[in-house]
Design an enzyme around this catalytic site. Structure first.
Site, mmCIF file in Angstrom:
data_model
loop_
_atom_site.group_PDB
_atom_site.id
_atom_site.type_symbol
_atom_site.label_atom_id
_atom_site.label_comp_id
_atom_site.label_asym_id
_atom_site.label_seq_id
_atom_site.Cartn_x
_atom_site.Cartn_y
_atom_site.Cartn_z
ATOM 1 N N TYR A 130 44.140 42.374 63.212
ATOM 2 C CA TYR A 130 45.067 43.518 63.228
ATOM 3 C C TYR A 130 44.465 44.807 63.788
ATOM 4 C CZ TYR A 130 47.903 40.405 60.303
ATOM 5 O OH TYR A 130 48.617 39.340 59.815
ATOM 6 N N PRO A 131 43.188 45.117 63.533
ATOM 7 C CA PRO A 131 42.656 46.345 64.152
ATOM 8 C C PRO A 131 42.748 46.327 65.674
ATOM 9 C CG PRO A 131 41.135 45.511 62.494
ATOM 10 C CD PRO A 131 42.188 44.454 62.686
ATOM 11 N N PHE A 154 42.140 39.604 60.425
ATOM 12 C CA PHE A 154 41.078 40.478 60.949
ATOM 13 C C PHE A 154 41.366 40.881 62.390
ATOM 14 C CE2 PHE A 154 37.769 38.427 57.897
ATOM 15 C CZ PHE A 154 38.442 38.972 56.823
ATOM 16 N N HIS A 164 42.827 35.983 54.894
ATOM 17 C CA HIS A 164 42.234 34.903 55.676
ATOM 18 C C HIS A 164 43.249 33.829 56.050
ATOM 19 C CE1 HIS A 164 38.606 36.702 54.011
ATOM 20 N NE2 HIS A 164 37.878 35.999 54.855
ATOM 21 N N GLN A 194 37.874 36.523 64.161
ATOM 22 C CA GLN A 194 37.337 35.585 63.174
ATOM 23 C C GLN A 194 38.422 34.971 62.282
ATOM 24 O OE1 GLN A 194 34.099 36.838 60.275
ATOM 25 N NE2 GLN A 194 33.013 35.694 61.853
ATOM 26 N N PHE A 195 39.388 35.798 61.884
ATOM 27 C CA PHE A 195 40.524 35.315 61.096
ATOM 28 C C PHE A 195 41.770 36.074 61.540
ATOM 29 C CE2 PHE A 195 37.127 33.957 58.307
ATOM 30 C CZ PHE A 195 37.602 32.771 57.764
ATOM 31 N N ASP A 196 42.929 35.431 61.345
ATOM 32 C CA ASP A 196 44.236 36.023 61.655
ATOM 33 C C ASP A 196 44.349 37.498 61.284
ATOM 34 O OD1 ASP A 196 44.534 35.480 58.712
ATOM 35 O OD2 ASP A 196 44.702 33.421 59.457
ATOM 36 N N LEU A 239 30.729 44.487 65.000
ATOM 37 C CA LEU A 239 31.852 44.053 64.168
ATOM 38 C C LEU A 239 33.007 45.048 64.299
ATOM 39 C CD1 LEU A 239 31.127 42.659 60.631
ATOM 40 C CD2 LEU A 239 33.399 43.233 61.463
ATOM 41 N N ALA A 240 33.770 44.912 65.347
ATOM 42 C CA ALA A 240 34.880 45.830 65.591
ATOM 43 C C ALA A 240 35.856 45.130 66.529
ATOM 44 C CB ALA A 240 34.372 47.133 66.209
ATOM 45 N N GLU A 241 37.025 44.765 65.990
ATOM 46 C CA GLU A 241 37.917 43.881 66.736
ATOM 47 C C GLU A 241 38.606 44.575 67.903
ATOM 48 O OE1 GLU A 241 37.829 44.165 63.450
ATOM 49 O OE2 GLU A 241 36.923 42.259 62.881
#
Lengths: 358, 338
Positions: free
Chosen positions: B88-89, B86, B129, B82-84, B58-60
């Site tokens: 950003y990282p 999310f 989200h 997964q979401f807009d 779990l690390a974008e």
């Protein structure tokens, strides 16, 4: 996997003391063959001369900026000697000496720092990724490339260079985690040169050593005296073999020192004492290796002279090649944004053309 | 020709791409056995195995960076954020590497990869989200930015995105996932990248929309028709490359233009479109180009999102302000007085 297997040596692995005498060899590592050490010596001599030449070129206005790696030659050269030609290297901006040692054209290597383009060499042909300026971002690319090699059934290994400051970045930690989960054939090679521009290691990390950062991710790790080429090469050989034979990733921290300022534009006197730098002169990696090889009868005065002569020739060629003004085509600005320029980029190209006609 | 939801069309596009090209890999958070939180990757791990469609840590930034390395190594990653919000990282990886690698290497390396991002609101989602983040990507040179509004476009634009030699940010309007439409997977009718579609022809004004606001524009045009106003609706389909030609030709014909976006308005994609229309259609315009957008606020809690989202009424109010009666725009006069 047991934690004991992953843990680094409590003190940095060392084969040669600062005065060039051999110390009792640590267990678990093979002393590299004499011919490879000699090759390492020759490339370190050339590398140091190249580094000095590059710094000089900044003063002559031929380079926009140069981040020196003087003092880190054992790391720069061992990193390259440990790899095969079909392995990949993901370097940072401070690793120009390693790239030259890998055989890349020095003018192409310096294209970034000369301001001619962002990357002057062909990464696909040389298997060297563009030198990375954003910190630690290249480490996760290295994991992806390593996974790509595995998927294609190649036994290539990927080595990612990174500095001590870069280990604080999130991408480094994500890369370690991904590499371990994917069992990617990648070696993370941390050149801990004690400074991130001006910030000393003590303000960067409270870890007992940066090598311990691998444990939490399940990665086998080691720390090594980064100014001892014999030790760095022995440890990297083991790390590369570990990755190549399906053992997964490996983290190596080399303790070294950045003898020069961050770049030619930096003033190191604002954040460190001269005496500290002088103390590290005593640990010089090149003098140490020369003494070691001479005492073993592997190197004599003639060979040392020949190495320095080759280095002078190399520097002269770099000087000459870098004295020519680089050619730049303004229309190339629009060529590599997409495979095919968008209508908007074609309009902007036409605008520039009309400006250039005026 | 079959009827399917946008979610089903996207799933079919991924399945067909995985079947046809062994270099295609699908990965991200929960995209494996679960099939993704929106089920877009449903059944892909079962059909193609863990090697081709897999869950990541779990690390974008890691997901995007891993895709960069795999694409450098000859693969064609199709990854899911997964979401807009999310995503950003991963923004540094996207802006500094995904967008620039071709340019940095003078075209010696390219990154044929797709970053799928469910975006925008209208589904009662809690904070983080529902962001409309398309402007960040559209403002970054080197990225193609695509957003379908119909099931047929969802299938074909995603197939085109996966086949494209350059990185594509594929923005999926999540509130349209379950909307159904005719899709022609066998017989292609959809246009390619860089081509907007005129979904409804009209003479009185042009509504330019993309992604989640395309159905809003169509609904407004239906309502306006009942009042005797004949509105044209243009669906951009791809924000980058931008189809100036179709938009300009429509506005030169109608002489009036309203740009509709769900995102907050300030410095958004709609501002760019309004500027381009004004630059190219000045002599055809009978009224200022207006924008209908979300407000310049952080995305609201679900109980209030209906107050934020542009709807057909807000669009019709804007159309009414297009000086059909040659009267000054009272909204802006009021603003000046205060």
């Amino acid at each position: 996997m047991s934690v004991d297997v992953l843990l680094p040596s409590p003190v940095p692995v060392r084969f040669v003391a600062e005065d060039g005498t051999a110390v009792p060899p640590p267990t678990g590592y093979r002393v590299p063959e004499g011919e490879r050490l000699l090759e390492g010596f020759r490339r370190m001599v050339v590398g140091r001369r190249f580094d000095r030449q590059a710094t000089a070129l900044t003063k002559q206005g031929r380079l926009a900026v140069y981040p020196s790696s003087r003092g880190q030659e054992a790391c720069q050269i061992a990193g390259v000697l440990a790899l095969r030609d079909d392995d990949w290297l993901f370097p940072t901006y401070r690793d120009s000496v390693a790239l030259v040692a890998r055989g890349l054209d020095p003018v192409e290597v310096l294209t970034l720092l000369r301001g001619g383009w962002h990357c002057g060499y062909d990464p696909a042909a040389t298997r060297v990724a563009p030198q990375c300026t954003p910190l630690a971002t290249q480490t996760i690319h290295a994991v992806g490339m390593a996974d790509a090699l595995r998927r294609k059934g190649e036994d290539g290994v990927v080595m990612a260079f990174i500095g001590d400051g870069g280990t604080s970045e999130g991408d480094f930690h994500e890369a370690l985690n991904y590499a371990a989960v994917l069992r990617a054939p990648v070696v993370f090679f941390v050149q801990n040169n004690k400074y991130a521009i001006s910030v000393p290691l003590a303000k960067q990390s409270a870890a007992p050593a940066l090598a311990y950062k691998g444990i939490g991710y399940g990665i086998r790790s080691e720390q090594v005296d980064g100014n001892d080429l014999v030790a760095v090469l022995a440890v990297l050989d083991a790390a590369v073999e570990h990755a190549r034979t399906g053992g997964g990733p490996f983290l190596v921290e080399a303790h070294t020192y950045r003898m020069d300022p961050h770049t030619n534009a930096d003033d190191a006197s604002r954040y460190r004492e001269k005496q500290e730098v002088e103390r590290w002169e005593a640990a010089d990696p090149l003098a140490r290796l020369e003494t070691y090889l001479r005492e073993r009868g592997l190197l004599d005065a003639d060979a040392v002279g020949a190495a320095h002569e080759a280095a002078e020739k190399f520097a002269a060629r770099v000087r000459e090649d870098m004295n020519a003004d680089p050619e730049a085509d303004p229309f190339e600005l629009f060529e590599h944004v997409f495979a095919e320029a968008t209508p908007q980029l074609r309009e902007q190209r036409a605008l520039l053309a009309s400006e250039l006609e005026d | 020709m079959t009827t399917s939801s946008m979610a089903q069309a996207l799933n079919a596009a991924l399945r067909d791409a995985l079947r046809e090209d062994e270099r295609v890999l699908v990965f991200g958070e929960d995209v494996g056995p679960l099939g993704g939180v929106f089920r877009i990757t449903d059944g892909l791990t079962k059909e193609f195995g863990e090697e081709r469609c897999f869950d990541t840590p779990l690390a974008e930034a890691g997901i995007v960076g891993l895709a960069v390395g795999l694409a450098m190594g000859g693969f064609r990653p199709v990854i899911e954020m997964q979401f807009d919000a999310f995503a950003y990282p991963a923004f540094e990886q996207i802006a500094s590497h995904v967008a620039k690698l071709r340019n940095r290497t003078r075209g010696r390396l390219s990154l044929p990869m797709v970053i799928r991002i469910p975006y925008a609101g209208g589904i009662g989602g809690v904070e983080h989200h529902c962001d409309s983040s398309e402007a960040y990507y559209a403002h970054t040179p080197g990225l193609k930015v695509v957003t379908p509004a119909t099931a047929d476009d969802a299938y074909w634009l995603l197939r085109d995105a996966i086949a494209d030699p350059d990185p594509v940010i594929f923005m999926e309007p999540k509130r349209l996932y379950w909307s159904k439409g005719e899709t022609s997977v066998e017989d292609r009718r959809a246009a390619g990248f860089g081509r907007a579609a005129v979904l409804r022809e009209g003479r009185d004004a042009t509504l330019v929309a993309y992604g989640p606001t395309v159905p809003v524009a169509l609904e407004a045009a239906e309502a306006a028709a009942r009042d005797g106003r004949d509105l044209e609706v243009v669906d951009l389909r791809t924000i980058v490359p931008f189809d100036d030609a179709t938009v300009v030709s429509s506005v030169r014909k109608t002489g009036r233009c309203v740009v509709i976006q769900e995102a907050q308005g300030f410095a958004g994609v709609g501002a760019e479109i309004a500027a381009r229309v004004q630059e190219r259609c000045f002599h055809s315009l009978a009224a200022p180009v207006l924008r209908v957008t979300g407000f310049d606020i952080p995305y609201p809690p679900p109980i209030l999102e209906h107050s934020h989202l542009p709807d057909a009424d807000r669009v019709l109010d804007a159309v009414d302000r297009l000086q059909f009666d040659d009267e000054p725009d009272l909204l802006y006069l009021a603003g000046e007085a205060s």
